[in-house]
Design a protein around this motif. Structure first.
Motif, PDB file in Angstrom:
ATOM      1  N   PHE A  26      38.002  35.308   9.083  1.00 51.46           N
ATOM      2  CA  PHE A  26      37.011  35.857  10.007  1.00 51.46           C
ATOM      3  C   PHE A  26      37.069  35.124  11.342  1.00 51.46           C
ATOM      4  O   PHE A  26      37.101  35.742  12.413  1.00 51.46           O
ATOM      5  N   ALA A  27      37.111  33.787  11.287  1.00 53.97           N
ATOM      6  CA  ALA A  27      37.181  32.993  12.519  1.00 53.97           C
ATOM      7  C   ALA A  27      38.484  33.258  13.264  1.00 53.97           C
ATOM      8  O   ALA A  27      38.499  33.346  14.501  1.00 53.97           O
ATOM      9  N   LEU A  28      39.584  33.404  12.530  1.00 57.15           N
ATOM     10  CA  LEU A  28      40.875  33.682  13.163  1.00 57.15           C
ATOM     11  C   LEU A  28      40.858  35.036  13.860  1.00 57.15           C
ATOM     12  O   LEU A  28      41.327  35.167  15.007  1.00 57.15           O
ATOM     13  N   ALA A  29      40.333  36.052  13.192  1.00 58.15           N
ATOM     14  CA  ALA A  29      40.276  37.389  13.798  1.00 58.15           C
ATOM     15  C   ALA A  29      39.425  37.370  15.067  1.00 58.15           C
ATOM     16  O   ALA A  29      39.783  37.988  16.085  1.00 58.15           O
ATOM     17  N   ALA A  30      38.304  36.651  15.016  1.00 52.40           N
ATOM     18  CA  ALA A  30      37.433  36.558  16.194  1.00 52.40           C
ATOM     19  C   ALA A  30      38.132  35.826  17.335  1.00 52.40           C
ATOM     20  O   ALA A  30      38.032  36.233  18.500  1.00 52.40           O
ATOM     21  N   ALA A  31      38.841  34.755  17.007  1.00 53.69           N
ATOM     22  CA  ALA A  31      39.543  33.984  18.029  1.00 53.69           C
ATOM     23  C   ALA A  31      40.626  34.832  18.700  1.00 53.69           C
ATOM     24  O   ALA A  31      40.815  34.784  19.931  1.00 53.69           O
ATOM     25  N   ARG A  32      41.370  35.603  17.915  1.00 54.82           N
ATOM     26  CA  ARG A  32      42.396  36.480  18.488  1.00 54.82           C
ATOM     27  C   ARG A  32      41.775  37.518  19.424  1.00 54.82           C
ATOM     28  O   ARG A  32      42.288  37.785  20.511  1.00 54.82           O
ATOM     29  N   LYS A  33      40.678  38.098  18.987  1.00 52.71           N
ATOM     30  CA  LYS A  33      40.009  39.120  19.796  1.00 52.71           C
ATOM     31  C   LYS A  33      39.539  38.534  21.128  1.00 52.71           C
ATOM     32  O   LYS A  33      39.718  39.149  22.191  1.00 52.71           O
ATOM     33  N   VAL A  34      38.973  37.351  21.077  1.00 53.48           N
ATOM     34  CA  VAL A  34      38.475  36.691  22.283  1.00 53.48           C
ATOM     35  C   VAL A  34      39.617  36.358  23.231  1.00 53.48           C
ATOM     36  O   VAL A  34      39.503  36.493  24.456  1.00 53.48           O
ATOM     37  N   SER A  35      40.746  35.896  22.685  1.00 49.94           N
ATOM     38  CA  SER A  35      41.879  35.536  23.539  1.00 49.94           C
ATOM     39  C   SER A  35      42.464  36.758  24.240  1.00 49.94           C
ATOM     40  O   SER A  35      42.971  36.662  25.356  1.00 49.94           O
ATOM     41  N   GLU A  36      42.381  37.920  23.589  1.00 47.09           N
ATOM     42  CA  GLU A  36      42.930  39.145  24.163  1.00 47.09           C
ATOM     43  C   GLU A  36      41.963  39.808  25.152  1.00 47.09           C
ATOM     44  O   GLU A  36      42.396  40.461  26.107  1.00 47.09           O
ATOM     45  N   GLN A  37      40.660  39.628  24.923  1.00 46.84           N
ATOM     46  CA  GLN A  37      39.660  40.236  25.791  1.00 46.84           C
ATOM     47  C   GLN A  37      38.591  39.214  26.176  1.00 46.84           C
ATOM     48  O   GLN A  37      37.429  39.323  25.781  1.00 46.84           O
ATOM     49  N   PRO A  38      38.967  38.182  26.901  1.00 47.38           N
ATOM     50  CA  PRO A  38      37.991  37.137  27.237  1.00 47.38           C
ATOM     51  C   PRO A  38      36.815  37.683  28.048  1.00 47.38           C
ATOM     52  O   PRO A  38      36.993  38.460  28.972  1.00 47.38           O
ATOM     53  N   GLY A  39      35.634  37.267  27.616  1.00 45.90           N
ATOM     54  CA  GLY A  39      34.420  37.680  28.302  1.00 45.90           C
ATOM     55  C   GLY A  39      33.904  39.039  27.898  1.00 45.90           C
ATOM     56  O   GLY A  39      32.820  39.449  28.319  1.00 45.90           O
ATOM     57  N   LYS A  40      34.650  39.772  27.067  1.00 38.16           N
ATOM     58  CA  LYS A  40      34.260  41.140  26.717  1.00 38.16           C
ATOM     59  C   LYS A  40      34.035  41.330  25.225  1.00 38.16           C
ATOM     60  O   LYS A  40      33.234  42.172  24.816  1.00 38.16           O
ATOM     61  N   ALA A  41      34.743  40.559  24.391  1.00 39.73           N
ATOM     62  CA  ALA A  41      34.630  40.769  22.942  1.00 39.73           C
ATOM     63  C   ALA A  41      33.385  40.079  22.382  1.00 39.73           C
ATOM     64  O   ALA A  41      32.345  40.705  22.179  1.00 39.73           O
ATOM     65  N   TYR A  42      33.478  38.801  22.128  1.00 38.08           N
ATOM     66  CA  TYR A  42      32.360  38.028  21.583  1.00 38.08           C
ATOM     67  C   TYR A  42      32.112  36.852  22.511  1.00 38.08           C
ATOM     68  O   TYR A  42      32.966  35.973  22.648  1.00 38.08           O
ATOM     69  N   ASN A  43      30.963  36.843  23.137  1.00 40.15           N
ATOM     70  CA  ASN A  43      30.707  35.790  24.126  1.00 40.15           C
ATOM     71  C   ASN A  43      29.263  35.295  24.014  1.00 40.15           C
ATOM     72  O   ASN A  43      28.332  36.080  24.204  1.00 40.15           O
ATOM     73  N   PRO A  44      29.061  34.019  23.656  1.00 37.65           N
ATOM     74  CA  PRO A  44      30.116  33.044  23.337  1.00 37.65           C
ATOM     75  C   PRO A  44      30.628  33.240  21.903  1.00 37.65           C
ATOM     76  O   PRO A  44      29.979  33.881  21.088  1.00 37.65           O
ATOM     77  N   LEU A  45      31.782  32.638  21.636  1.00 39.84           N
ATOM     78  CA  LEU A  45      32.264  32.512  20.262  1.00 39.84           C
ATOM     79  C   LEU A  45      31.971  31.090  19.813  1.00 39.84           C
ATOM     80  O   LEU A  45      32.387  30.137  20.472  1.00 39.84           O
TER      81      LEU A  45
END
Length: 452
Positions: A132-151
């Motif tokens: 779960f943490a890995l999937a969230a981290a990947r999503k954030v790296s691909e869409q910074p500021g738009k996916a999960y903020n903050p992570l």
């Protein structure tokens, strides 16, 4: 290895990672360069006197022991600076009541945001414990500021939080984003230095005019009111500009004590993801990956032996593999279950932590003898180390103040209580001391059974 100083240094750092929090290794050693290897001495260079002093005071004895073990001969460490730094102005008492931060850190520069090349998404092993943490981290790296903020990523020591933060940073930077990775310790000390040198505007420019901010170990911000205030405003500005914030901690936001409620509330605004200890299959997969990355062919039976013996965290797991490989190389023997067995801790049968163990750890950290902590000396360095040893004894054992006082040279219980309260107060004011004591706690917990 004796003819390759870079390899020796890397082996030493790998082993150090099995003993210390990853954030501490990154903070103090990421910018170190190997200069030369002499007969019985390894010479490294660091950017400034702040880093040089921290390494010499905190880690020299540990590193020299590691180097000696790796080389099967007594080794010493010499630390040079690459450039002299200016003397810091007088401290500001409201921010720092300890001499430990009276040396100024280097200016905010690229070396403090360099990423470990081993900490990428490709080298992060996915398992049920972290998917779960890995999937969230990947999503954030691909869409910074738009996916999960903050992570907000949390979990116990050595489970991969720093790896994920730096993987996010490396990916985002490769995509052309401006990124700053820091630890809570570095952030706090840069703030203190900027106030002393009247350079808060450049400090804020560094942390608020970026696309991605990554902060490791935010639990160390507890009770640091001025630093929390600065973080609060930095958070608001970045969040308002839709810039990505990623934080890590050893506990969930709601379990963070000593932090402003409004700050903890913001930590929960985005996504909170935890990392659990890896199961056996994941541990074996991690060892396969680590061995392959190092170009070493290790039989599955050996990896299974290590994975079955080490279950506490990934850093300890990797450290066990490194020790086994180094032992085989240095002794000129093959890697077999029998040869590996001698290098592995007997996990599950660890000795119970005692006050004597704590004395030994504190004495070693500050280059003292156990007798110094038990004696009557009021020399500042010895007295401070004694206070710390008493504090840890109270925190990590179930001993009463009278029993602790007796263990420290037959002192009375009020003296022991005074030492405990003194350190507890300093921890509320001094980021460096907080980090230092946490490292000792982690080292003791990795070797002994600590009462719950």
């Amino acid at each position: 290895m004796a003819n390759n100083p870079s390899m020796l240094w890397q082996q030493a750092l790998d082993r150090l990672r099995s003993q210390l929090p990853e954030a501490s290794v990154e903070t103090w050693f990421a910018s170190a360069d190997v200069i030369e290897l002499l007969d019985h001495e390894l010479v490294i260079a660091v950017p400034d006197t702040f880093t040089k002093g921290g390494i010499e005071r905190r880690y020299r004895a540990t590193i020299e022991q590691i180097l000696s073990d790796l080389c099967c001969a007594p080794m010493s460490l010499r630390v040079h600076t690459q450039a002299a730094t200016a003397v810091a102005p007088e401290p500001i008492p409201t921010l720092d009541a300890s001499d430990e931060t009276h040396r100024s850190p280097s200016s905010a520069s690229a070396e403090w945001t360099a990423f470990n090349p081993d900490y990428t998404f490709d080298l992060f092993i996915r398992g049920e414990c972290n998917k779960f943490a890995l999937a969230a981290a990947r999503k954030v790296s691909e869409q910074p500021g738009k996916a999960y903020n903050p992570l907000f990523i949390y979990g116990n020591v050595g489970l991969g939080k720093t790896h994920l933060l730096q993987a996010i940073g490396s990916f985002a930077r490769a995509e052309g984003k401006s990124v700053v990775y820091t630890t809570s310790e570095r952030f706090a000390n840069e703030l203190i230095h900027s106030i002393r040198t009247n350079s808060t505007s450049s400090f804020r420019e560094r942390y608020r005019r970026i696309d991605v901010l990554l902060i490791d170990d935010v639990q160390f911000f507890q009770s640091k009111e001025a630093t929390q205030e600065e973080l609060f405003h930095t958070f608001n500005e970045l969040y308002g500009a839709e810039k990505q914030i990623v934080l890590s901690s050893d506990r969930a936001p709601e379990d963070l004590s000593g932090l402003q409620e409004r700050l903890v509330s913001r930590f929960r605004w985005g996504l909170v993801a935890d990392i659990q200890a890896p199961d056996l299959e994941t541990r074996i997969a991690i060892l396969h990956s680590k061995a392959s990355y190092r170009g070493v062919d290790v039989d599955d039976s050996i990896l299974e032996l290590i994975a079955s013996r080490i279950s506490s965290n990934i850093r300890a797991l990797e450290g066990a593999l490194i020790r086994a490989i180094a032992y085989a190389e240095l002794q000129g023997v093959e890697l077999t279950p029998r040869s590996v067995e001698s290098t592995l801790p007997k996990e599950g049968r660890r000795e119970r932590l005692s006050i004597e163990h704590i004395k030994d750890e504190v004495a070693s950290r500050y280059h003292l003898k156990r007798e110094d902590l038990e004696g009557a000396s009021r020399q500042r360095e010895i007295a401070q180390a004694r206070h710390i040893a008493v504090y840890l004894s109270r925190e990590l054992t179930r001993q009463s103040f009278p029993a602790i006082g007796k263990a420290f040279g037959n002192r009375d219980h009020t003296t022991a209580m005074h030492s405990y309260v003194r350190i507890k107060q300093l921890l509320e004011e001094t980021p460096l001391l907080h980090s230092e004591i946490q490292e000792m706690r982690d080292c003791l917990a990795s070797r002994y059974s600590v009462p719950r």
